[in-house]
Motif scaffolding. Structure first.
Motif, PDB file in Angstrom:
ATOM      1  N   GLU A   1       0.841  -1.183   0.000  1.00  6.73           N
ATOM      2  CA  GLU A   1       0.000   0.000   0.000  1.00  6.73           C
ATOM      3  C   GLU A   1       0.885   1.244   0.000  1.00  6.73           C
ATOM      4  N   SER A   2       0.518   2.194  -0.809  1.00 10.30           N
ATOM      5  CA  SER A   2       1.286   3.434  -0.910  1.00 10.30           C
ATOM      6  C   SER A   2       1.018   4.345   0.278  1.00 10.30           C
ATOM      7  N   ALA A   3       2.031   5.110   0.619  1.00 13.03           N
ATOM      8  CA  ALA A   3       1.856   6.142   1.645  1.00 13.03           C
ATOM      9  C   ALA A   3       0.918   7.208   1.092  1.00 13.03           C
ATOM     10  N   ARG A   4       0.001   7.676   1.917  1.00 11.83           N
ATOM     11  CA  ARG A   4      -0.955   8.689   1.475  1.00 11.83           C
ATOM     12  C   ARG A   4      -0.626  10.070   2.019  1.00 11.83           C
ATOM     13  N   LYS A   5       0.324  10.129   2.942  1.00 14.83           N
ATOM     14  CA  LYS A   5       0.795  11.409   3.489  1.00 14.83           C
ATOM     15  C   LYS A   5       2.228  11.205   3.972  1.00 14.83           C
ATOM     16  N   PRO A   6       3.016  12.268   4.072  1.00 13.49           N
ATOM     17  CA  PRO A   6       4.424  12.115   4.451  1.00 13.49           C
ATOM     18  C   PRO A   6       4.642  11.344   5.753  1.00 13.49           C
ATOM     19  N   ALA A   7       3.746  11.488   6.701  1.00 16.49           N
ATOM     20  CA  ALA A   7       3.908  10.778   7.973  1.00 16.49           C
ATOM     21  C   ALA A   7       3.834   9.265   7.795  1.00 16.49           C
ATOM     22  N   ASP A   8       3.227   8.810   6.691  1.00 12.92           N
ATOM     23  CA  ASP A   8       3.120   7.374   6.418  1.00 12.92           C
ATOM     24  C   ASP A   8       4.392   6.792   5.810  1.00 12.92           C
TER      25      ASP A   8
END
Length: 58
Positions: A1-8
């Motif tokens: 799953e791709s990160a959806r925000k930088p914190a991810d």
């Protein structure tokens, strides 16, 4: 799953990146990953065709 925000992002990736642009949380569409210093697309995703065109212009 791709990160959806930088914190991810994995902390190792954030630390290794020269720049992380935060455009807000995405809708989950796979992003296009680009190394602009070498004009290389590492993963084709959203707006890949537009990015190809931009790279060809530069």
């Amino acid at each position: 799953e791709s990160a959806r925000k930088p914190a991810d992002l994995d902390p190792e990736i954030r630390e290794a990146a020269e720049v992380v642009l935060d455009g807000g949380e995405t809708d989950g569409t796979e992003s296009t990953v680009v190394d602009v210093s070498s004009e290389t697309i590492h993963r084709r995703g959203a707006q890949a065709a537009e990015i190809d065109a931009w790279l060809e212009e530069s």
